[in-house]
Design a protein around this motif. Structure first.
Motif: not given
Length: 134
Positions: A25-32, A41-43
């Motif tokens: 249930g986390f959400v994607k924050k960065h995808d570089v 890739l952070t959540v």
């Protein structure tokens, strides 16, 4: 000073992103893109979009495999996530097919459970310790 970012090594970033967003249930924050197959890739928690980020870091370094394998073999979680109700989260995640290596266990002021994140890590769920009113 505060913690801004922490990471877990993962075998496959796409698989990890699915597990950490669609199951946990986390959400994607960065995808570089970083060139090649790896990404930054952070959540984050949907409750704290500006809070601590979890980097789903590629486990390509040889030491990462040795480290993670040793932790898993010894049953030691790599990270801990706080939840309001460990039993309820355990039941929700089991219903989604998550494999637990430790069922909910009361340990003094906290309850914990440990699951396999399908990406090479054990993760612990824990309630925050209950504090007595002052």
């Amino acid at each position: 000073m505060k913690i801004h970012l922490t990471s877990v090594f993962v075998d496959d970033q796409a698989k990890a992103l699915h597990f950490y967003t669609e199951i946990l249930g986390f959400v994607k924050k960065h995808d570089v893109p970083l060139g090649g197959p790896d990404r930054w890739l952070t959540v984050v928690s949907p409750d704290e979009p500006g809070g601590t980020e979890l980097l789903l870091e590629p486990a390509g370094h040889p030491a990462a495999k040795t480290y993670r394998d040793a932790l898993v073999e010894d049953g030691i979680p790599l990270a801990q996530f706080a939840v309001d109700d460990v039993q309820a989260e355990y039941e929700r995640l089991r219903g989604l097919g998550v494999r637990f290596t430790q069922e909910p266990l009361e340990m003094g002021p906290v309850t914990t459970a440990v699951f396999d994140d399908t990406c090479g890590n054990l993760i612990q769920l824990a309630t925050e310790p209950k504090t007595e009113p002052k």
